[in-house]
Every structure is written in structure tokens, then in C-alpha cells.
Design an enzyme around this catalytic site. Structure first.
Site, PDB file in Angstrom:
ATOM      1  N   GLU A  89       0.837  -1.194   0.000  1.00  0.00           N
ATOM      2  CA  GLU A  89       0.000   0.000   0.000  1.00  0.00           C
ATOM      3  C   GLU A  89       0.884   1.260   0.000  1.00  0.00           C
ATOM      4  O   GLU A  89       1.770   1.403   0.833  1.00  0.00           O
ATOM      5  CB  GLU A  89      -0.924  -0.003   1.220  1.00  0.00           C
ATOM      6  N   CYS A 153      -7.079  -1.787   8.569  1.00  0.00           N
ATOM      7  CA  CYS A 153      -5.786  -1.759   7.877  1.00  0.00           C
ATOM      8  C   CYS A 153      -5.428  -0.326   7.509  1.00  0.00           C
ATOM      9  O   CYS A 153      -4.353   0.174   7.860  1.00  0.00           O
ATOM     10  CB  CYS A 153      -5.845  -2.628   6.625  1.00  0.00           C
ATOM     11  N   HIS A 172      -0.703  -5.862   2.560  1.00  0.00           N
ATOM     12  CA  HIS A 172      -1.814  -6.810   2.616  1.00  0.00           C
ATOM     13  C   HIS A 172      -1.329  -8.163   2.117  1.00  0.00           C
ATOM     14  O   HIS A 172      -0.642  -8.249   1.094  1.00  0.00           O
ATOM     15  CB  HIS A 172      -2.972  -6.341   1.723  1.00  0.00           C
TER      16      HIS A 172
END
Length: 212
Positions: A89, A153, A172
């Protein structure tokens, strides 16, 4: 839950999440525990911590972990039902948290850090990390994402980015055995973290060189 520490020199903090929804065993925490068994090498102290899927706990625990360990790198790891690779991310968002946590709670005003920017982009270049993973001998493959999903998250990622965007990352992982084993996921995490540490150290050397 107490953190686990391996004594060494510099510190890397890696977190995984506890159970939620259909994930009675959270792959993220299982992969982080497996990473802990392997370690990062003699130069690095590896600290791991399991975070409950609770907004209020994230808001309190994440800053406490930063203060307690003063880490050189923080990597939050979460599970994604739509992921089939390690998903790196690049940014996190401050608003839009409308999905209730395991205690049926939401953050105040659906916001992570009141008064902070709408989003924060990590200083670590995830495209470079992604290339390092995909060019390695690891079976794991990786992709880059710019939306961590507006749940715990994303919430934990923004919390840490707001503290230090140059030393924070989020990864992730896919669900267990879809397609990777926990051991393979841990191997992939190690490759990713090594690539991140390389970036951090190179930037530090550049700063030190410019100051001479």
C-alpha cells in the site's frame, strides 16, 4: 497483548491483526509470527505485535508502540480477501471509516486523526519494493495499491504515517493457502522489509553525505 522482542541493534516493528469476520485465524498475524521465527538478521531487532481489530485500540496502541520502541521501520500487515499477491500500500486515508469493528464501534466522525490531511503518501517507494520482490528468488509476487480499504488496515496505516511517513509501510497478504503458505508469506515479508530498509538506509546516507 505483549510484544515479542529479539535483541539486536536497530529496530523493525511488524504488526499483524487479530481475528475478525470470517477470519477466525488471521493470516496476517500467522505470517508475522512465522517471520519472527526466521528473523531479519543480526543487525536488526525484530519486534512483533498483534493488534485487535478495534479502532480505539489502534488509536492508543500504535502511538504507544512508536514511543516505546522508537523503530527505524514500522510495517503493518493485514489480510485481504481480494489479494492474490503481497499488496504494497502506497497511501492511506483519514476519512470514510464507516465499517464497524469487532466491537460494533466506529471512530468519531469516521475519522482517523482529527485535523490531519485527507490522505498521506508513504515516503517509501513501493514500486521499487515491488520490483525487488518480483525480481527476487522468492516464490511470492507483489503488486502496488493506492487504496488500503477504509477499515482497520487503512486506519492503522494512516495512524503510523501521521507519526512518520518515511518509516511506515503497510502490506496486505492474501488469505492462507490462497495461494501461498504461511511460510511463503513470511519469506515474502522478509524480502519486502529488506527492500524497505535498503531504501531507508540509502536516504539516511544521502542526508548524512549532504550535511558534511
Amino acid at each position: 497483548m505483549p510484544s515479542h522482542v529479539k535483541p539486536s541493534k536497530k529496530t523493525v516493528l511488524v504488526t499483524g491483526f487479530g481475528p475478525f469476520g470470517i477470519y477466525k485465524v488471521n493470516t496476517s498475524w500467522e505470517a508475522v509470527k512465522e517471520l519472527y521465527k526466521e528473523g531479519l538478521g543480526a543487525d536488526w531487532e525484530l519486534v512483533i505485535y498483534e493488534i485487535p481489530v478495534e479502532y480505539c485500540t489502534v488509536k492508543s496502541i500504535v502511538p504507544q508502540l512508536w514511543e516505546q520502541h522508537n523503530p527505524d521501520l514500522v510495517v503493518h500487515v493485514g489480510v485481504s480477501g481480494i489479494a492474490s499477491e503481497l499488496t504494497l500500500e502506497q497511501k492511506a486515508f483519514n476519512y470514510g471509516y464507516e465499517r464497524k469493528d469487532v466491537n460494533n464501534c466506529l471512530p468519531e466522525a469516521n475519522c482517523c486523526v482529527h485535523g490531519a490531511d485527507e490522505s498521506i503518501t508513504a515516503g517509501i517507494q513501493m514500486n521499487v519494493v515491488c520490483a525487488d520482490i518480483n525480481n527476487s528468488d522468492s516464490k511470492i509476487k507483489a503488486v502496488v495499491s493506492h487504496d488500503a480499504g477504509r477499515y482497520l488496515c487503512d486506519f492503522s496505516y494512516f495512524t503510523s504515517l501521521h507519526i512518520n511517513k518515511h518509516r511506515t509501510a503497510f502490506i496486505h497478504v492474501p488469505p492462507m493457502d490462497q495461494p501461498y503458505t504461511v511460510q511463503e508469506l513470511a519469506e515474502g515479508l522478509k524480502v519486502a522489509i529488506t527492500a524497505m530498509l535498503k531504501q531507508i538506509e540509502e536516504k539516511l546516507e544521502m542526508v548524512e553525505g549532504n550535511s558534511k
